[in-house]
Design an enzyme around this catalytic site. Structure first.
Site, PDB file in Angstrom:
ATOM      1  N   ASP A   1       0.845  -1.194   0.000  1.00 31.65           N
ATOM      2  CA  ASP A   1       0.000   0.000   0.000  1.00 31.65           C
ATOM      3  C   ASP A   1       0.881   1.244   0.000  1.00 31.65           C
ATOM      4  O   ASP A   1       1.764   1.394   0.847  1.00 31.65           O
ATOM      5  CB  ASP A   1      -0.885  -0.036   1.254  1.00 31.65           C
ATOM      6  CG  ASP A   1      -1.962   1.027   1.255  1.00 31.65           C
ATOM      7  OD1 ASP A   1      -2.338   1.492   0.169  1.00 31.65           O
ATOM      8  OD2 ASP A   1      -2.432   1.376   2.358  1.00 31.65           O
TER       9      ASP A   1
ATOM     10  N   ASP B   1       2.914   4.955  -5.554  1.00 33.52           N
ATOM     11  CA  ASP B   1       2.190   6.216  -5.366  1.00 33.52           C
ATOM     12  C   ASP B   1       3.080   7.394  -5.749  1.00 33.52           C
ATOM     13  O   ASP B   1       3.852   7.900  -4.947  1.00 33.52           O
ATOM     14  CB  ASP B   1       1.738   6.340  -3.909  1.00 33.52           C
ATOM     15  CG  ASP B   1       0.900   7.589  -3.677  1.00 33.52           C
ATOM     16  OD1 ASP B   1       0.680   8.354  -4.648  1.00 33.52           O
ATOM     17  OD2 ASP B   1       0.464   7.807  -2.533  1.00 33.52           O
TER      18      ASP B   1
ATOM     19  N   GLU C   1      -1.647   5.770  -8.770  1.00 30.65           N
ATOM     20  CA  GLU C   1      -2.569   6.787  -8.254  1.00 30.65           C
ATOM     21  C   GLU C   1      -2.451   8.063  -9.063  1.00 30.65           C
ATOM     22  O   GLU C   1      -1.351   8.515  -9.401  1.00 30.65           O
ATOM     23  CB  GLU C   1      -2.298   7.085  -6.776  1.00 30.65           C
ATOM     24  CG  GLU C   1      -3.301   8.086  -6.195  1.00 30.65           C
ATOM     25  CD  GLU C   1      -3.280   8.164  -4.679  1.00 30.65           C
ATOM     26  OE1 GLU C   1      -3.636   9.239  -4.144  1.00 30.65           O
ATOM     27  OE2 GLU C   1      -2.921   7.179  -4.020  1.00 30.65           O
TER      28      GLU C   1
ATOM     29  N   HIS D   1      -7.394  10.135   3.784  1.00 28.24           N
ATOM     30  CA  HIS D   1      -6.753   9.233   4.726  1.00 28.24           C
ATOM     31  C   HIS D   1      -7.006   9.648   6.184  1.00 28.24           C
ATOM     32  O   HIS D   1      -7.218  10.822   6.469  1.00 28.24           O
ATOM     33  CB  HIS D   1      -5.238   9.181   4.479  1.00 28.24           C
ATOM     34  CG  HIS D   1      -4.884   8.542   3.176  1.00 28.24           C
ATOM     35  ND1 HIS D   1      -4.272   9.230   2.153  1.00 28.24           N
ATOM     36  CD2 HIS D   1      -5.071   7.285   2.723  1.00 28.24           C
ATOM     37  CE1 HIS D   1      -4.091   8.412   1.131  1.00 28.24           C
ATOM     38  NE2 HIS D   1      -4.564   7.224   1.453  1.00 28.24           N
ATOM     39  N   GLY D   2      -6.945   8.651   7.078  1.00 25.54           N
ATOM     40  CA  GLY D   2      -7.031   8.925   8.508  1.00 25.54           C
ATOM     41  C   GLY D   2      -8.451   8.917   9.033  1.00 25.54           C
ATOM     42  O   GLY D   2      -9.407   8.587   8.339  1.00 25.54           O
TER      43      GLY D   2
END
Length: 331
Positions: free
Chosen positions: A93, A115, A145, A189-190
């Site tokens: 990831d 990424d 991405e 994210h998060g």
């Protein structure tokens, strides 16, 4: 060189084809330790779901790449022991560079993400193509991405999101040869995916703005039949946030992506949905409850065991109600 095939793993190619035909998404769950891996496999065997075991750069540093490789082998054998030989992918990831992606490919990963989304467009193309060229020699699939997701999770951070530009996706995928594309349509994210100012407050709960399904639709038109990925797709369940805060935690302004929006996305070209923060919240809520209600507990099995069970329950429900992947392990 250590092939993923020797571990009993699969790549994402057939998984994604089946998911797009069937109108569901493959769950991609991050793990760092044994309990998380066990919970993921238990949930996916129980619901007969295919699964992607995700490992971030931070997880590799935490757990050691050789241990993770053998945990993936163990996951395959564990699924058999539980009674269902479900297809399992080991996926990097947010690979930050070619070197990390290559190291994963050489050590048994069946899928990698590179990424380069924070780079200038041409540099993102060049880096992604470099990884694709190497990965495809070993039948490893590559996720790229385009667009930038806001938020912070592990080593990935961006102050603000930038939607993927539909006019760039044909050029990007044709030049890079990537197998799937992570896009930005409003996920983040998060655990704090939106600021309070971006949300509506309804009965004490922050309701976020909707995802940009118009951008997704434009991308689908440009790339018919191409696998799309959603990152930053934790729903940040209110019950876990409240449980954590009830037992001493401080995680204000936590807000995620509504599950009904994720289910809608899973019925489109989105065939992989990433979940990490929800797993952290589920385990933390269970551990905090035990530490508060049973202050004499000091045996890790007595708090990690219930945390594992809570995680399994949550993932089993997600497979059934959100991803739609339940029952599709053998498509």
């Amino acid at each position: 060189m250590f092939s993923y095939k020797d571990l009993g793993l699969v790549n994402t190619r057939h998984m994604f084809e089946a998911a797009m035909k069937g109108g569901y998404a493959i769950p991609a769950y991050n793990f760092n330790n044994m309990e998380q891996m066990q919970a993921i496999i238990q949930a996916c065997v129980e619901t007969k779901s295919p699964v992607i075991l995700q490992v971030s750069k931070g997880a590799r540093n935490y757990a050691d790449k050789f241990i993770l490789r053998n945990m993936a082998r163990g996951a395959v054998e564990y699924a058999k022991e539980l009674g269902a030989e479900i297809p399992i992918v080991l996926h990097l990831d947010h690979g930050p560079n070619f070197e990390v992606a290559k190291d994963c490919i050489d050590n048994g990963f069946s899928s990698v993400m590179i990424d380069g989304s924070a780079l200038p467009y041409d540099e993102n193309v060049a880096l992604t193509k470099q990884v694709v060229d190497y990965a495809h020699k070993y039948d490893v699939t590559v996720e790229a991405e385009l667009g930038v997701l806001g938020g912070v999770e592990d080593d990935v951070a961006a102050e603000e999101s930038k939607y993927t530009k539909p006019e760039e996706v044909i050029d990007f995928t044709s030049k890079t040869g990537c197998d799937s594309l992570a896009i930005s349509i409003g996920t983040s994210h998060g655990r704090c995916k939106f600021t309070p100012e971006q949300c509506k407050l309804v009965d004490g709960v922050l309701i976020p703005p909707p995802l940009a399904f118009n951008v997704l639709a434009e991308i689908e038109k440009k790339l018919p039949g191409f696998p799309i990925v959603l990152h930053g797709a934790s729903s940040v369940p209110v019950e876990y946030v409240r449980e954590i805060e009830k037992f001493g935690g401080k995680i204000p302004n936590s807000v995620g992506i509504p599950e009904e929006q994720l289910r809608k996305a899973a019925k489109s070209a989105v065939c992989k949905i990433n979940v990490d923060s929800d797993g952290r919240l589920a385990m933390t809520a269970a551990v905090r409850r035990i530490f508060t209600e049973q202050p004499d507990v000091f045996d890790p099995r007595l708090y990690l065991g219930p945390a594992r069970e809570e995680l399994k329950k949550m993932y089993a429900r997600k497979n059934t109600e959100v991803m739609g992947s339940a029952g599709h392990a053998f498509d």
